[in-house]
Design a protein around this motif. Sequence first.
Motif, PDB file in Angstrom:
ATOM      1  N   ASP A   1      -3.975  19.837   5.886  1.00  0.00           N
ATOM      2  CA  ASP A   1      -4.250  18.948   4.745  1.00  0.00           C
ATOM      3  C   ASP A   1      -3.190  19.001   3.650  1.00  0.00           C
ATOM      4  N   ARG A   2      -1.964  19.225   4.018  1.00  0.00           N
ATOM      5  CA  ARG A   2      -0.854  19.229   3.067  1.00  0.00           C
ATOM      6  C   ARG A   2      -0.026  17.965   3.243  1.00  0.00           C
ATOM      7  N   ILE A   3       0.417  17.382   2.117  1.00  0.00           N
ATOM      8  CA  ILE A   3       1.309  16.231   2.185  1.00  0.00           C
ATOM      9  C   ILE A   3       2.583  16.650   2.896  1.00  0.00           C
ATOM     10  N   ILE A   4       3.059  15.806   3.783  1.00  0.00           N
ATOM     11  CA  ILE A   4       4.344  16.047   4.433  1.00  0.00           C
ATOM     12  C   ILE A   4       5.393  15.321   3.593  1.00  0.00           C
ATOM     13  N   TYR A   5       6.188  16.111   2.888  1.00  0.00           N
ATOM     14  CA  TYR A   5       7.171  15.540   1.970  1.00  0.00           C
ATOM     15  C   TYR A   5       8.105  14.566   2.672  1.00  0.00           C
ATOM     16  N   GLY A   6       8.431  13.504   1.956  1.00  0.00           N
ATOM     17  CA  GLY A   6       9.332  12.489   2.477  1.00  0.00           C
ATOM     18  C   GLY A   6       8.631  11.379   3.227  1.00  0.00           C
ATOM     19  N   THR A   7       7.302  11.482   3.411  1.00  0.00           N
ATOM     20  CA  THR A   7       6.586  10.449   4.156  1.00  0.00           C
ATOM     21  C   THR A   7       5.936   9.412   3.244  1.00  0.00           C
ATOM     22  N   GLY A   8       5.754   9.722   1.979  1.00  0.00           N
ATOM     23  CA  GLY A   8       5.117   8.790   1.062  1.00  0.00           C
ATOM     24  C   GLY A   8       5.985   7.567   0.861  1.00  0.00           C
ATOM     25  N   GLN A   9       5.378   6.402   1.047  1.00  0.00           N
ATOM     26  CA  GLN A   9       6.162   5.166   0.926  1.00  0.00           C
ATOM     27  C   GLN A   9       5.269   4.008   0.521  1.00  0.00           C
ATOM     28  N   ILE A  10       5.718   3.231  -0.465  1.00  0.00           N
ATOM     29  CA  ILE A  10       5.067   1.962  -0.779  1.00  0.00           C
ATOM     30  C   ILE A  10       5.476   1.011   0.346  1.00  0.00           C
ATOM     31  N   THR A  11       4.474   0.464   1.016  1.00  0.00           N
ATOM     32  CA  THR A  11       4.703  -0.280   2.251  1.00  0.00           C
ATOM     33  C   THR A  11       4.068  -1.671   2.161  1.00  0.00           C
ATOM     34  N   PRO A  12       4.823  -2.738   2.476  1.00  0.00           N
ATOM     35  CA  PRO A  12       4.207  -4.068   2.531  1.00  0.00           C
ATOM     36  C   PRO A  12       3.091  -4.086   3.562  1.00  0.00           C
ATOM     37  N   LYS A  13       2.044  -4.858   3.311  1.00  0.00           N
ATOM     38  CA  LYS A  13       0.899  -4.849   4.225  1.00  0.00           C
ATOM     39  C   LYS A  13       1.296  -5.224   5.645  1.00  0.00           C
ATOM     40  N   THR A  14       2.305  -6.048   5.802  1.00  0.00           N
ATOM     41  CA  THR A  14       2.753  -6.417   7.144  1.00  0.00           C
ATOM     42  C   THR A  14       3.452  -5.272   7.862  1.00  0.00           C
ATOM     43  N   GLU A  15       3.799  -4.218   7.129  1.00  0.00           N
ATOM     44  CA  GLU A  15       4.507  -3.073   7.710  1.00  0.00           C
ATOM     45  C   GLU A  15       3.637  -1.814   7.804  1.00  0.00           C
ATOM     46  N   VAL A  16       2.356  -1.917   7.416  1.00  0.00           N
ATOM     47  CA  VAL A  16       1.492  -0.736   7.439  1.00  0.00           C
ATOM     48  C   VAL A  16       1.401  -0.152   8.845  1.00  0.00           C
TER      49      VAL A  16
ATOM     50  N   TYR B   1       0.842  -1.187   0.000  1.00  0.00           N
ATOM     51  CA  TYR B   1       0.000   0.000   0.000  1.00  0.00           C
ATOM     52  C   TYR B   1       0.878   1.238   0.000  1.00  0.00           C
ATOM     53  N   LEU B   2       0.324   2.331  -0.498  1.00  0.00           N
ATOM     54  CA  LEU B   2       1.001   3.619  -0.455  1.00  0.00           C
ATOM     55  C   LEU B   2       0.487   4.370   0.760  1.00  0.00           C
ATOM     56  N   LEU B   3       1.389   4.738   1.659  1.00  0.00           N
ATOM     57  CA  LEU B   3       1.030   5.543   2.826  1.00  0.00           C
ATOM     58  C   LEU B   3       1.644   6.919   2.662  1.00  0.00           C
ATOM     59  N   LYS B   4       0.849   7.949   2.992  1.00  0.00           N
ATOM     60  CA  LYS B   4       1.327   9.335   2.954  1.00  0.00           C
ATOM     61  C   LYS B   4       0.781  10.071   4.155  1.00  0.00           C
ATOM     62  N   ALA B   5       1.644  10.822   4.813  1.00  0.00           N
ATOM     63  CA  ALA B   5       1.229  11.602   5.980  1.00  0.00           C
ATOM     64  C   ALA B   5       0.859  13.014   5.552  1.00  0.00           C
ATOM     65  N   TYR B   6      -0.110  13.583   6.297  1.00  0.00           N
ATOM     66  CA  TYR B   6      -0.598  14.930   6.027  1.00  0.00           C
ATOM     67  C   TYR B   6      -0.576  15.745   7.311  1.00  0.00           C
ATOM     68  N   SER B   7      -0.413  17.037   7.144  1.00  0.00           N
ATOM     69  CA  SER B   7      -0.416  17.969   8.269  1.00  0.00           C
ATOM     70  C   SER B   7      -1.847  18.387   8.593  1.00  0.00           C
ATOM     71  N   GLU B   8      -2.005  19.118   9.661  1.00  0.00           N
ATOM     72  CA  GLU B   8      -3.318  19.597  10.099  1.00  0.00           C
ATOM     73  C   GLU B   8      -4.001  20.450   9.025  1.00  0.00           C
TER      74      GLU B   8
END
Length: 157
Positions: free
Chosen positions: A105-120, A96-103
Amino acid sequence: MKAIPYDLEFIASVRAGGPDANGQPAERAISDGKGKPCRCCLNTVPAGEEMLILSARPFPKPQPYAEQGPIFFCAKDCTPWNGVGLPPILETSTHYLLKAYSEDDRIIYGTGQITPKTEVEPYANTLFARHDVAYIDVRSAVNNCFLTRIPRDDSPR
């Protein structure tokens, strides 16, 4: 950690024939039971059941970081996901692709990552260790479709 369904007022409106994020009514189709995740119950729309296909923007208003794309809902009322941990729709793929956002609603750069489901969950916990992360969006790593949101501390976001 708790994933949340899509905005329930929006779901009710679309099910009643209201517009999607493109201003159009949802399309109706019959699910084949494969790869059709409902963003309300956070489970696969069962084979043979009617589903809605529509455009959604899971952000409060349009802005440069407010991604928009296709999603599915069960056409009939379903029970919104309210479980703890990862919902059933996050058992359907290996990554899955996980991306973090700030309060704001902006993407926090460097947080987007393709992540194995066991690591979500571990990766989400790593992101929430940062003070600037308000929520994490979980998307399909294959199609980039929005699947669910994980808010900080179960706040309704």
